[in-house]
Design an enzyme around this catalytic site. Structure first.
Site, PDB file in Angstrom:
ATOM      1  N   ASP A  34      22.356  11.479 -34.447  1.00 25.50           N
ATOM      2  CA  ASP A  34      22.751  11.153 -33.068  1.00 25.50           C
ATOM      3  C   ASP A  34      24.172  11.637 -32.802  1.00 25.50           C
ATOM      4  O   ASP A  34      25.115  10.841 -32.772  1.00 25.50           O
ATOM      5  CB  ASP A  34      22.607   9.643 -32.825  1.00 25.50           C
ATOM      6  CG  ASP A  34      21.150   9.221 -32.801  1.00 25.50           C
ATOM      7  OD1 ASP A  34      20.322   9.988 -32.281  1.00 25.50           O
ATOM      8  OD2 ASP A  34      20.835   8.130 -33.321  1.00 25.50           O
TER       9      ASP A  34
ATOM     10  N   LYS B  97      16.510  13.525 -38.061  1.00 28.80           N
ATOM     11  CA  LYS B  97      15.894  13.405 -36.730  1.00 28.80           C
ATOM     12  C   LYS B  97      16.835  14.012 -35.697  1.00 28.80           C
ATOM     13  O   LYS B  97      17.998  13.615 -35.591  1.00 28.80           O
ATOM     14  CB  LYS B  97      15.640  11.935 -36.399  1.00 28.80           C
ATOM     15  CG  LYS B  97      15.030  11.724 -35.017  1.00 28.80           C
ATOM     16  CD  LYS B  97      14.555  10.294 -34.833  1.00 28.80           C
ATOM     17  CE  LYS B  97      15.596   9.358 -34.314  1.00 28.80           C
ATOM     18  NZ  LYS B  97      16.036   9.567 -32.932  1.00 28.80           N
TER      19      LYS B  97
ATOM     20  N   ASP C 280      12.530  14.619 -32.107  1.00 23.04           N
ATOM     21  CA  ASP C 280      12.160  13.406 -31.358  1.00 23.04           C
ATOM     22  C   ASP C 280      12.325  13.662 -29.861  1.00 23.04           C
ATOM     23  O   ASP C 280      13.318  13.263 -29.262  1.00 23.04           O
ATOM     24  CB  ASP C 280      13.085  12.279 -31.866  1.00 23.04           C
ATOM     25  CG  ASP C 280      12.858  10.957 -31.175  1.00 23.04           C
ATOM     26  OD1 ASP C 280      11.819  10.788 -30.505  1.00 23.04           O
ATOM     27  OD2 ASP C 280      13.723  10.072 -31.306  1.00 23.04           O
ATOM     28  N   LEU C 281      11.343  14.323 -29.260  1.00 21.83           N
ATOM     29  CA  LEU C 281      11.449  14.656 -27.831  1.00 21.83           C
ATOM     30  C   LEU C 281      10.494  13.845 -26.961  1.00 21.83           C
ATOM     31  O   LEU C 281      10.495  13.982 -25.744  1.00 21.83           O
ATOM     32  CB  LEU C 281      11.204  16.163 -27.620  1.00 21.83           C
ATOM     33  CG  LEU C 281      12.214  17.100 -28.299  1.00 21.83           C
ATOM     34  CD1 LEU C 281      11.905  18.552 -27.972  1.00 21.83           C
ATOM     35  CD2 LEU C 281      13.647  16.778 -27.888  1.00 21.83           C
ATOM     36  N   LYS C 282       9.656  13.044 -27.585  1.00 21.14           N
ATOM     37  CA  LYS C 282       8.779  12.109 -26.852  1.00 21.14           C
ATOM     38  C   LYS C 282       8.078  12.789 -25.670  1.00 21.14           C
ATOM     39  O   LYS C 282       8.257  12.425 -24.510  1.00 21.14           O
ATOM     40  CB  LYS C 282       9.568  10.904 -26.365  1.00 21.14           C
ATOM     41  CG  LYS C 282      10.227  10.113 -27.477  1.00 21.14           C
ATOM     42  CD  LYS C 282      10.922   8.878 -26.925  1.00 21.14           C
ATOM     43  CE  LYS C 282      11.555   8.037 -28.012  1.00 21.14           C
ATOM     44  NZ  LYS C 282      12.707   8.660 -28.681  1.00 21.14           N
TER      45      LYS C 282
ATOM     46  N   HIS D 292       5.637  13.827 -22.845  1.00 24.59           N
ATOM     47  CA  HIS D 292       4.740  13.070 -21.950  1.00 24.59           C
ATOM     48  C   HIS D 292       4.561  13.889 -20.674  1.00 24.59           C
ATOM     49  O   HIS D 292       5.469  13.958 -19.840  1.00 24.59           O
ATOM     50  CB  HIS D 292       5.370  11.702 -21.637  1.00 24.59           C
ATOM     51  CG  HIS D 292       4.486  10.794 -20.842  1.00 24.59           C
ATOM     52  ND1 HIS D 292       4.865   9.504 -20.524  1.00 24.59           N
ATOM     53  CD2 HIS D 292       3.257  10.962 -20.311  1.00 24.59           C
ATOM     54  CE1 HIS D 292       3.900   8.930 -19.824  1.00 24.59           C
ATOM     55  NE2 HIS D 292       2.921   9.797 -19.671  1.00 24.59           N
TER      56      HIS D 292
ATOM     57  N   ASN E 101      -2.102  20.163 -20.137  1.00 22.88           N
ATOM     58  CA  ASN E 101      -1.820  21.600 -20.252  1.00 22.88           C
ATOM     59  C   ASN E 101      -0.346  21.858 -20.573  1.00 22.88           C
ATOM     60  O   ASN E 101      -0.015  22.686 -21.425  1.00 22.88           O
ATOM     61  CB  ASN E 101      -2.222  22.285 -18.931  1.00 22.88           C
ATOM     62  CG  ASN E 101      -2.087  23.785 -19.024  1.00 22.88           C
ATOM     63  OD1 ASN E 101      -2.631  24.398 -19.939  1.00 22.88           O
ATOM     64  ND2 ASN E 101      -1.329  24.373 -18.115  1.00 22.88           N
TER      65      ASN E 101
ATOM     66  N   THR F 273      11.038   0.195 -27.277  1.00 26.94           N
ATOM     67  CA  THR F 273      11.583  -1.129 -27.616  1.00 26.94           C
ATOM     68  C   THR F 273      12.554  -1.626 -26.546  1.00 26.94           C
ATOM     69  O   THR F 273      12.925  -2.795 -26.538  1.00 26.94           O
ATOM     70  CB  THR F 273      12.296  -1.102 -28.988  1.00 26.94           C
ATOM     71  OG1 THR F 273      13.052   0.097 -29.075  1.00 26.94           O
ATOM     72  CG2 THR F 273      11.298  -1.156 -30.116  1.00 26.94           C
TER      73      THR F 273
ATOM     74  N   ARG G 288      18.879  -1.856 -41.439  1.00 26.40           N
ATOM     75  CA  ARG G 288      20.254  -2.170 -41.837  1.00 26.40           C
ATOM     76  C   ARG G 288      20.241  -2.809 -43.214  1.00 26.40           C
ATOM     77  O   ARG G 288      19.433  -3.685 -43.488  1.00 26.40           O
ATOM     78  CB  ARG G 288      20.904  -3.159 -40.846  1.00 26.40           C
ATOM     79  CG  ARG G 288      21.204  -2.588 -39.463  1.00 26.40           C
ATOM     80  CD  ARG G 288      22.254  -1.494 -39.501  1.00 26.40           C
ATOM     81  NE  ARG G 288      22.545  -0.949 -38.183  1.00 26.40           N
ATOM     82  CZ  ARG G 288      21.878   0.071 -37.606  1.00 26.40           C
ATOM     83  NH1 ARG G 288      20.874   0.646 -38.230  1.00 26.40           N
ATOM     84  NH2 ARG G 288      22.249   0.514 -36.426  1.00 26.40           N
TER      85      ARG G 288
ATOM     86  N   GLY H 117      20.358   5.731 -38.742  1.00 29.44           N
ATOM     87  CA  GLY H 117      21.429   6.503 -38.121  1.00 29.44           C
ATOM     88  C   GLY H 117      22.788   6.062 -38.601  1.00 29.44           C
ATOM     89  O   GLY H 117      23.269   6.472 -39.659  1.00 29.44           O
ATOM     90  N   ARG H 118      23.416   5.181 -37.811  1.00 30.20           N
ATOM     91  CA  ARG H 118      24.812   4.815 -38.060  1.00 30.20           C
ATOM     92  C   ARG H 118      25.151   4.330 -39.461  1.00 30.20           C
ATOM     93  O   ARG H 118      26.239   4.668 -39.963  1.00 30.20           O
ATOM     94  CB  ARG H 118      25.268   3.799 -36.990  1.00 30.20           C
ATOM     95  CG  ARG H 118      25.461   4.471 -35.635  1.00 30.20           C
ATOM     96  CD  ARG H 118      25.418   3.501 -34.493  1.00 30.20           C
ATOM     97  NE  ARG H 118      24.068   2.982 -34.290  1.00 30.20           N
ATOM     98  CZ  ARG H 118      23.747   2.119 -33.329  1.00 30.20           C
ATOM     99  NH1 ARG H 118      24.672   1.690 -32.495  1.00 30.20           N
ATOM    100  NH2 ARG H 118      22.496   1.712 -33.200  1.00 30.20           N
TER     101      ARG H 118
HETATM  102  O1  C5P Z   1      22.021   4.122 -35.707  1.00 35.15           O
HETATM  103  P1  C5P Z   1      20.639   3.544 -35.833  1.00 35.15           P
HETATM  104  O2  C5P Z   1      20.185   3.371 -37.261  1.00 35.15           O
HETATM  105  O3  C5P Z   1      20.467   2.278 -35.022  1.00 35.15           O
HETATM  106  O4  C5P Z   1      19.695   4.677 -35.199  1.00 35.15           O
HETATM  107  C1  C5P Z   1      18.313   4.497 -35.046  1.00 35.15           C
HETATM  108  C2  C5P Z   1      17.681   5.724 -34.445  1.00 35.15           C
HETATM  109  O5  C5P Z   1      16.302   5.457 -34.195  1.00 35.15           O
HETATM  110  C3  C5P Z   1      18.288   6.165 -33.120  1.00 35.15           C
HETATM  111  O6  C5P Z   1      18.166   7.593 -33.031  1.00 35.15           O
HETATM  112  C4  C5P Z   1      17.383   5.493 -32.100  1.00 35.15           C
HETATM  113  O7  C5P Z   1      17.349   6.187 -30.879  1.00 35.15           O
HETATM  114  C5  C5P Z   1      16.016   5.584 -32.805  1.00 35.15           C
HETATM  115  N1  C5P Z   1      15.035   4.595 -32.343  1.00 35.15           N
HETATM  116  C6  C5P Z   1      15.257   3.246 -32.399  1.00 35.15           C
HETATM  117  N2  C5P Z   1      14.308   2.367 -31.952  1.00 35.15           N
HETATM  118  C7  C5P Z   1      13.154   2.816 -31.458  1.00 35.15           C
HETATM  119  C8  C5P Z   1      12.885   4.190 -31.390  1.00 35.15           C
HETATM  120  C9  C5P Z   1      13.868   5.064 -31.844  1.00 35.15           C
HETATM  121  O8  C5P Z   1      16.307   2.820 -32.867  1.00 35.15           O
HETATM  122  N3  C5P Z   1      12.232   1.958 -31.079  1.00 35.15           N
END
Ligand code: C5P
Length: 235
Positions: free
Chosen positions: A10, A32, A59-61, A63, A67, A118, A182, A211-212
């Site tokens: 990110d 990702k 991760d471009l989702k 929708h 076509n 979410t 976490r 991520g973080r």
């Molecule tokens: O920094 P962190 O670990 O919270 O990052 C989680 C990653 O997963 C981010 O890229 C966030 O957009 C993605 N994500 C999420 N929850 C979801 C879908 C995707 O945290 N339901």
């Protein structure tokens, strides 16, 4: 089945993302790339990261009408990404066309569905998306997951807490990719329901997205290795 840690890149631009990946010269990882980075840098960032030897969840989702979704899938297949995703709300025809193209390409691409974001709570789902008031959010997630499986997709993105139910209903082979991870539950940033890497393993997640806890760590490589070891069962 393969289990792995996916690092969420990110970052606002390619320079920051590539500079972060300098930490991973000795180790090929799964990353990702989301909309922020992709829309800023375009497909070139994907090519650069692939050149470094890393795997990519783009991760471009997607929708759109079937076509257009098929055209987008063809473009992504040409980038040799390893994982892509679609909104299950795009319906079975859209998901079917995408999974058919992926199969025909003979490329090993994992296709995932996003069920209910979410950020959408149950009231919003009823009031704004107009999903029947008799249905609770969990039912809708499960129903979208079933639709995705029946349409040939490999799995879904969900919370690790939802994995046991998903696996029970759709089988062990149906892949679950779970963010919200976490090591320290008291340090969850903006995530609401977090799960430790060890608990994600116990709950049956196939891939965790982190991520973080890695990107903001003092030593990202060590943080990654620790999380991976805990997830894969070394600790
Ligand atoms: O920094 P962190 O670990 O919270 O990052 C989680 C990653 O997963 C981010 O890229 C966030 O957009 C993605 N994500 C999420 N929850 C979801 C879908 C995707 O945290 N339901």
């Amino acid at each position: 089945m393969a289990k792995d840690v996916i690092i969420a890149l990110d970052f606002p631009n390619g320079r920051d993302a590539l500079s972060f990946l300098e930490n991973f010269k000795e180790e090929e990882v799964f990353v990702k790339v989301g909309m922020e980075l992709f829309y800023k840098e375009g497909p070139e960032i994907v090519r650069k990261i692939k050149k470094l030897g890393h795997k990519i969840f783009l991760d471009l989702k997607i929708h759109d009408i079937p076509n257009t979704c098929a055209g987008a899938t063809r473009s992504l297949l040409s980038l040799d990404v390893d994982m892509i995703n679609y909104h299950a709300a795009g319906t079975g025809k859209m998901l079917n066309e995408a999974s058919k193209l992926i199969k025909e390409s003979n490329k090993e691409v994992i296709s995932l569905a996003v069920t209910m974001l979410t950020s959408t709570d149950e009231d919003t789902m009823h009031d704004e998306i107009k999903i029947d008031k008799d249905l609770v959010l969990e039912d809708v997630v499960l129903s979208y997951a079933k639709l995705s499986k029946n349409s040939g997709l490999s799995g879904i993105v969900c919370s690790a807490l939802e994995v046991p139910k998903i696996k029970e209903a759709l089988g062990e082979e149906f892949i679950t990719v779970t963010p919200g991870i976490r090591k320290d539950k008291n340090n969850s940033d903006d995530q609401k329901r977090v799960v430790t890497p060890k608990d994600a393993r116990k709950l049956g997640s196939d891939y965790i997205v982190v991520g973080r806890p890695i990107t903001k760590a003092e030593n990202p490589l060590n943080a990654y290795r620790e999380i991976k070891e805990e997830f894969l069962g070394g600790k």
